[in-house]
Design a protein around this motif. Structure first.
Motif, short mmCIF file in Angstrom:
data_model
loop_
_atom_site.label_atom_id
_atom_site.label_comp_id
_atom_site.label_asym_id
_atom_site.label_seq_id
_atom_site.Cartn_x
_atom_site.Cartn_y
_atom_site.Cartn_z
N UNK A 132 -10.79 32.64 47.76
CA UNK A 132 -9.45 32.31 48.54
C UNK A 132 -8.91 31.08 47.90
N UNK A 133 -7.64 30.98 48.25
CA UNK A 133 -6.81 29.86 47.71
C UNK A 133 -6.81 29.63 46.13
N UNK A 134 -6.76 28.64 45.71
CA UNK A 134 -6.56 28.25 44.14
C UNK A 134 -7.60 28.86 43.40
N UNK A 135 -8.82 29.36 44.18
CA UNK A 135 -10.06 29.81 43.47
C UNK A 135 -10.35 31.47 43.78
N UNK A 136 -9.25 32.07 44.07
CA UNK A 136 -9.29 33.48 44.08
C UNK A 136 -9.52 34.30 42.86
N UNK A 137 -9.40 33.61 41.83
CA UNK A 137 -9.42 34.25 40.35
C UNK A 137 -10.76 33.75 39.91
N UNK B 115 -14.01 23.39 48.03
CA UNK B 115 -13.77 24.65 47.47
C UNK B 115 -13.87 25.63 48.94
N UNK B 116 -12.99 26.41 49.35
CA UNK B 116 -13.21 26.98 50.32
C UNK B 116 -14.25 28.24 50.27
N UNK B 117 -15.04 28.32 51.17
CA UNK B 117 -16.04 29.74 51.24
C UNK B 117 -15.51 30.77 52.02
N UNK C 84 -26.59 49.99 31.33
CA UNK C 84 -26.68 48.84 32.40
C UNK C 84 -27.17 47.73 31.69
N UNK C 85 -27.75 47.47 30.64
CA UNK C 85 -28.19 46.24 29.96
C UNK C 85 -26.58 45.71 29.33
N UNK C 86 -26.06 46.18 28.71
CA UNK C 86 -24.70 45.73 28.17
C UNK C 86 -23.61 45.39 29.25
N UNK C 87 -23.82 46.11 30.48
CA UNK C 87 -22.90 45.55 31.49
C UNK C 87 -23.39 44.48 32.26
N UNK C 88 -24.69 44.29 32.15
CA UNK C 88 -25.45 43.08 33.03
C UNK C 88 -25.20 41.69 32.15
N UNK C 89 -25.13 41.90 30.73
CA UNK C 89 -24.90 41.07 29.68
C UNK C 89 -23.60 40.52 29.80
N UNK C 90 -22.70 41.25 30.08
CA UNK C 90 -21.44 40.99 30.11
C UNK C 90 -20.76 40.35 31.29
N UNK C 91 -21.69 40.14 32.39
CA UNK C 91 -21.33 39.79 33.62
C UNK C 91 -21.39 38.01 33.31
N UNK C 92 -20.21 37.37 33.78
CA UNK C 92 -20.28 36.09 33.30
C UNK C 92 -20.08 35.03 34.54
N UNK C 93 -21.06 34.22 34.44
CA UNK C 93 -21.14 33.08 35.65
C UNK C 93 -19.75 32.36 35.82
N UNK C 94 -19.35 31.96 36.92
CA UNK C 94 -18.18 31.35 37.42
C UNK C 94 -16.80 31.66 37.06
N UNK C 95 -16.88 33.12 36.92
CA UNK C 95 -15.64 33.80 36.70
C UNK C 95 -15.26 34.66 38.05
N UNK C 96 -14.05 34.79 38.57
CA UNK C 96 -13.87 35.49 39.79
C UNK C 96 -13.88 36.91 40.00
#
Length: 303
Positions: free
Chosen positions: A226-231, A145-147, A52-64
């Motif tokens: 959505x759109x250009x930000x789907x990824x 940026x579409x919501x 759980x800890x390793x998975x939580x640390x691997x979560x990156x902010x601002x990636x799709x």
């Protein structure tokens, strides 16, 4: 004679269940069972905690895909009197409770003119009202940026627990009632362009009505899929426009926004992994302590 007949009538049936003659098993706890048990439990918890800890640390902010949250601190949605301050019959679409709200909604049951409030209660009245728009700054221009605001609430909430009145148009169901005191618009105008996201089944309303367990919490506002930000959000400069309307100074709180992605365990949260590691470590330590005590003070009949 009458007393004997009454006793016979009240006597339970002569079965193994009613006479408590069912076979039973009671474990005999010994050092040979308890110590290995603690070791196995401790090892399992440590393994889960590490994952759980390793998975939580691997979560990156601002990636799709990116999830956009608003967060509040020092707001006690888990307070008992706050939690019961609503009318479930109103929220299920029963119009008979529109003109006669439940007393549990007090002091947000009627307004100063004695008109019934719909939806009534502290939970609905305190609904988060700030709105956001995110822009990517590209060559000096702001690109919106579409919501994606669909499906951010629990399925059981908008399909089972909450219902709009069976009245067309929806506005007519709210005749002779007033909106919550702190709201800027009535429930039937939360999203008038989409009937599946209006009134009591509005996604933002449902997210707020599902109360948080802790005073510091965050709630899902939108997804970026959505759109250009789907990824995800490309590297660059961004502008966040905040329509500020939700006061927090009165209760000593703070507001913030969080952009994050999720994994199989949810969003970024180190607490669960740390909790498993601590409990697993305590189990291992206790097993070692019990082993030492057993080796030094074991009783003769256990040899």
């Amino acid at each position: 004679m009458v007393k004997h007949e009454q006793e016979s009538t009240n006597r339970p049936d002569n079965t193994a269940f009613t006479q408590q003659r069912l076979p039973a098993w009671q474990p005999m706890l010994s050092a040979g069972i308890v110590i290995p048990g603690f070791l196995i439990i401790g090892a399992a918890f440590i393994g889960i905690g590490v994952a759980l800890f390793v998975t939580s640390q691997s979560i990156q902010v601002l990636e799709g895909p990116v999830f956009f949250y608003y967060a509040l601190s020092n707001f006690f949605q888990n307070h008992r009197r706050y939690g019961v301050s609503k009318d479930d019959n109103q929220l299920f679409g029963d119009t008979s409770y529109f003109t006669s709200p439940s007393s549990s909604c007090s002091p947000y049951q009627y307004d100063s003119s004695n008109k019934p409030i719909v939806p009534c209660g502290s939970v609905a009245n305190s609904m988060f009202s700030d709105t956001f728009q995110l822009y990517q700054v590209v060559n000096g221009t702001n690109k919106l940026v579409p919501w994606d605001g669909q499906g951010i609430a629990w399925w059981t909430d908008y399909s089972i627990k909450y219902r709009n009145p069976s009245v067309t148009p929806l506005q007519n169901a709210f005749n002779n009632t007033v909106k919550p005191i702190n709201w800027t618009k009535p429930a039937y105008e939360l999203d008038p362009t989409d009937s599946s996201n209006n009134g009591f089944i509005n996604q933002d309303f449902l997210v707020w009505m599902r109360r948080a367990a802790l005073p510091n919490f965050r709630k899902l506002y939108r997804r970026i899929t959505q759109g250009d930000y789907a990824q995800g959000l490309p590297a660059g400069n961004y502008l966040l426009n905040i329509n500020y309307s939700y006061p927090v100074v009165d209760f000593g709180g703070r507001k913030k926004v969080v952009l994050s992605n999720v994994s199989w365990m949810g969003g970024k949260n180190d607490f669960l992994g740390i909790a498993y590691l601590v409990i697993g470590s305590l189990c291992v330590v206790m097993s070692v302590v019990m082993l030492i005590v057993y080796a030094k003070f074991k009783f003769p009949d256990e040899e």
